[in-house]
Design a protein around this motif. Sequence first.
Motif, PDB file in Angstrom:
ATOM      1  N   SER A 134      60.785  60.418  74.379  1.00  0.00           N
ATOM      2  CA  SER A 134      61.920  59.942  73.595  1.00  0.00           C
ATOM      3  C   SER A 134      61.528  59.799  72.136  1.00  0.00           C
ATOM      4  O   SER A 134      60.349  59.645  71.812  1.00  0.00           O
ATOM      5  CB  SER A 134      62.399  58.584  74.117  1.00  0.00           C
ATOM      6  N   ARG A 135      62.559  59.865  71.274  1.00  0.00           N
ATOM      7  CA  ARG A 135      62.336  59.567  69.864  1.00  0.00           C
ATOM      8  C   ARG A 135      62.949  58.191  69.578  1.00  0.00           C
ATOM      9  O   ARG A 135      64.126  58.083  69.243  1.00  0.00           O
ATOM     10  CB  ARG A 135      63.006  60.620  68.973  1.00  0.00           C
ATOM     11  N   ALA A 136      62.165  57.156  69.776  1.00  0.00           N
ATOM     12  CA  ALA A 136      62.508  55.782  69.385  1.00  0.00           C
ATOM     13  C   ALA A 136      63.973  55.415  69.529  1.00  0.00           C
ATOM     14  O   ALA A 136      64.660  55.187  68.544  1.00  0.00           O
ATOM     15  CB  ALA A 136      62.052  55.553  67.951  1.00  0.00           C
ATOM     16  N   VAL A 137      64.456  55.378  70.774  1.00  0.00           N
ATOM     17  CA  VAL A 137      65.869  55.036  70.998  1.00  0.00           C
ATOM     18  C   VAL A 137      66.114  53.524  71.005  1.00  0.00           C
ATOM     19  O   VAL A 137      67.231  53.079  70.799  1.00  0.00           O
ATOM     20  CB  VAL A 137      66.401  55.651  72.318  1.00  0.00           C
ATOM     21  N   THR A 138      65.063  52.758  71.245  1.00  0.00           N
ATOM     22  CA  THR A 138      65.219  51.299  71.315  1.00  0.00           C
ATOM     23  C   THR A 138      63.842  50.671  71.114  1.00  0.00           C
ATOM     24  O   THR A 138      62.845  51.382  70.958  1.00  0.00           O
ATOM     25  CB  THR A 138      65.826  50.885  72.681  1.00  0.00           C
ATOM     26  N   ALA A 139      63.776  49.346  71.121  1.00  0.00           N
ATOM     27  CA  ALA A 139      62.470  48.680  71.027  1.00  0.00           C
ATOM     28  C   ALA A 139      61.607  49.101  72.207  1.00  0.00           C
ATOM     29  O   ALA A 139      62.094  49.261  73.327  1.00  0.00           O
ATOM     30  CB  ALA A 139      62.666  47.167  71.022  1.00  0.00           C
ATOM     31  N   PHE A 140      60.316  49.288  71.946  1.00  0.00           N
ATOM     32  CA  PHE A 140      59.434  49.861  72.960  1.00  0.00           C
ATOM     33  C   PHE A 140      59.401  49.075  74.275  1.00  0.00           C
ATOM     34  O   PHE A 140      59.528  49.681  75.347  1.00  0.00           O
ATOM     35  CB  PHE A 140      58.016  50.037  72.382  1.00  0.00           C
ATOM     36  N   ILE A 164      55.777  59.219  76.584  1.00  0.00           N
ATOM     37  CA  ILE A 164      55.342  59.771  75.294  1.00  0.00           C
ATOM     38  C   ILE A 164      56.496  59.537  74.321  1.00  0.00           C
ATOM     39  O   ILE A 164      57.580  60.099  74.483  1.00  0.00           O
ATOM     40  CB  ILE A 164      54.974  61.269  75.391  1.00  0.00           C
ATOM     41  N   TYR A 165      56.240  58.682  73.348  1.00  0.00           N
ATOM     42  CA  TYR A 165      57.297  58.126  72.487  1.00  0.00           C
ATOM     43  C   TYR A 165      56.987  58.460  71.040  1.00  0.00           C
ATOM     44  O   TYR A 165      55.868  58.231  70.571  1.00  0.00           O
ATOM     45  CB  TYR A 165      57.272  56.610  72.695  1.00  0.00           C
ATOM     46  N   ILE A 166      57.962  59.015  70.324  1.00  0.00           N
ATOM     47  CA  ILE A 166      57.769  59.316  68.901  1.00  0.00           C
ATOM     48  C   ILE A 166      58.391  58.181  68.092  1.00  0.00           C
ATOM     49  O   ILE A 166      59.567  57.868  68.276  1.00  0.00           O
ATOM     50  CB  ILE A 166      58.425  60.655  68.520  1.00  0.00           C
ATOM     51  N   LYS A 167      57.608  57.586  67.218  1.00  0.00           N
ATOM     52  CA  LYS A 167      58.086  56.384  66.512  1.00  0.00           C
ATOM     53  C   LYS A 167      57.565  56.364  65.084  1.00  0.00           C
ATOM     54  O   LYS A 167      56.480  56.861  64.798  1.00  0.00           O
ATOM     55  CB  LYS A 167      57.600  55.150  67.277  1.00  0.00           C
ATOM     56  N   GLY A 168      58.348  55.764  64.185  1.00  0.00           N
ATOM     57  CA  GLY A 168      57.919  55.600  62.802  1.00  0.00           C
ATOM     58  C   GLY A 168      57.816  54.130  62.451  1.00  0.00           C
ATOM     59  O   GLY A 168      58.292  53.264  63.187  1.00  0.00           O
ATOM     60  N   GLY A 169      57.182  53.853  61.319  1.00  0.00           N
ATOM     61  CA  GLY A 169      57.128  52.474  60.843  1.00  0.00           C
ATOM     62  C   GLY A 169      56.068  51.639  61.538  1.00  0.00           C
ATOM     63  O   GLY A 169      55.212  52.147  62.251  1.00  0.00           O
ATOM     64  N   ASP A 170      56.169  50.353  61.355  1.00  0.00           N
ATOM     65  CA  ASP A 170      55.164  49.423  61.882  1.00  0.00           C
ATOM     66  C   ASP A 170      55.666  48.816  63.193  1.00  0.00           C
ATOM     67  O   ASP A 170      56.664  48.110  63.217  1.00  0.00           O
ATOM     68  CB  ASP A 170      54.930  48.312  60.840  1.00  0.00           C
ATOM     69  N   PHE A 171      54.970  49.104  64.271  1.00  0.00           N
ATOM     70  CA  PHE A 171      55.425  48.554  65.554  1.00  0.00           C
ATOM     71  C   PHE A 171      54.245  48.057  66.387  1.00  0.00           C
ATOM     72  O   PHE A 171      54.301  48.022  67.606  1.00  0.00           O
ATOM     73  CB  PHE A 171      56.246  49.600  66.332  1.00  0.00           C
ATOM     74  N   GLU A 172      53.174  47.638  65.682  1.00  0.00           N
ATOM     75  CA  GLU A 172      51.977  47.145  66.374  1.00  0.00           C
ATOM     76  C   GLU A 172      52.319  46.004  67.341  1.00  0.00           C
ATOM     77  O   GLU A 172      51.816  45.947  68.454  1.00  0.00           O
ATOM     78  CB  GLU A 172      50.932  46.650  65.353  1.00  0.00           C
ATOM     79  N   TYR A 185      48.629  58.251  68.327  1.00  0.00           N
ATOM     80  CA  TYR A 185      48.259  59.459  67.594  1.00  0.00           C
ATOM     81  C   TYR A 185      49.058  59.493  66.289  1.00  0.00           C
ATOM     82  O   TYR A 185      50.286  59.408  66.317  1.00  0.00           O
ATOM     83  CB  TYR A 185      48.587  60.708  68.421  1.00  0.00           C
ATOM     84  N   ASN A 186      48.372  59.600  65.168  1.00  0.00           N
ATOM     85  CA  ASN A 186      49.047  59.694  63.874  1.00  0.00           C
ATOM     86  C   ASN A 186      49.522  61.115  63.638  1.00  0.00           C
ATOM     87  O   ASN A 186      48.725  62.061  63.744  1.00  0.00           O
ATOM     88  CB  ASN A 186      48.092  59.297  62.741  1.00  0.00           C
ATOM     89  N   CYS A 187      50.794  61.271  63.309  1.00  0.00           N
ATOM     90  CA  CYS A 187      51.323  62.615  63.055  1.00  0.00           C
ATOM     91  C   CYS A 187      50.656  63.266  61.844  1.00  0.00           C
ATOM     92  O   CYS A 187      50.604  64.498  61.749  1.00  0.00           O
ATOM     93  CB  CYS A 187      52.841  62.566  62.857  1.00  0.00           C
ATOM     94  N   THR A 188      50.102  62.442  60.942  1.00  0.00           N
ATOM     95  CA  THR A 188      49.401  63.005  59.778  1.00  0.00           C
ATOM     96  C   THR A 188      48.108  63.715  60.184  1.00  0.00           C
ATOM     97  O   THR A 188      47.545  64.480  59.402  1.00  0.00           O
ATOM     98  CB  THR A 188      49.069  61.899  58.754  1.00  0.00           C
ATOM     99  N   LYS A 200      54.229  58.275  64.323  1.00  0.00           N
ATOM    100  CA  LYS A 200      53.175  58.289  65.349  1.00  0.00           C
ATOM    101  C   LYS A 200      53.717  58.785  66.676  1.00  0.00           C
ATOM    102  O   LYS A 200      54.927  58.705  66.934  1.00  0.00           O
ATOM    103  CB  LYS A 200      52.613  56.873  65.546  1.00  0.00           C
ATOM    104  N   VAL A 201      52.810  59.289  67.508  1.00  0.00           N
ATOM    105  CA  VAL A 201      53.137  59.570  68.900  1.00  0.00           C
ATOM    106  C   VAL A 201      52.414  58.521  69.743  1.00  0.00           C
ATOM    107  O   VAL A 201      51.201  58.310  69.574  1.00  0.00           O
ATOM    108  CB  VAL A 201      52.689  60.985  69.318  1.00  0.00           C
TER     109      VAL A 201
END
Length: 206
Positions: A134-140, A164-172, A185-188, A200-201
């Motif tokens: 998924s691409r970040a549809v809701t809170a993890f 396997i979740y694709i997410k941006g921003g800070d979600f530690e 995994y950092n997309c960079t 990130k993935v």
Amino acid sequence: MELILKYFKDLSEEQTNQLTQLKDLYKEWNDKINVISRKDIDSLYLHHVLHSLAIAKVIQFTPGSNVLDVGTGGGFPGIPLAILFPETNFHLVDSIGKKIKVVTEVANALGLKNVKAEHTRVQQVKTKYDFIVSRAVTAFPAFVNMVKKNCKSENKNALPNGIIYIKGGDFEAEIKPYGKKISLYNCTDFFTEDFFETKKVVHMTL
């Protein structure tokens, strides 16, 4: 499309053709049913296709694997992944019917036999899969609770079965409770474009 070829050099002629067709197909369908923001359609390959294919930098699905794409929207990450992995089965679900119509039409136009698109909520899906993407549809944590019932127990891929979740921003804070079950995994590490700076993935073993 050059952007995709920059990072995926071993595509077959058919895969290259299918990926090339995505721009016109989404432009055509987006004019009828708005599934991608107007400004985003011009950045389709960067913001949607390559972003989805970050998953392919983390895992090469074993032929015969089954993958559920939850909240697929217009078909991301499921459609690009289905092009890249023609021997993997993808079940794309979304609770919004018009989005699934676009997914179905795009998959048919591309001749993707490994895609099943369904208008449903994941809570109604009873089948089990090797991976839920998924691409970040809701809170993890909410996502984990929704899909953990859908994961098969026996592994056949290099990564253990799970999310396997694709997410941006800070979600530690969102992933902290899961400890060692999580790999980030950092997309960079895969792509040099600025767009991927905070992307990130997340892989979570279920």
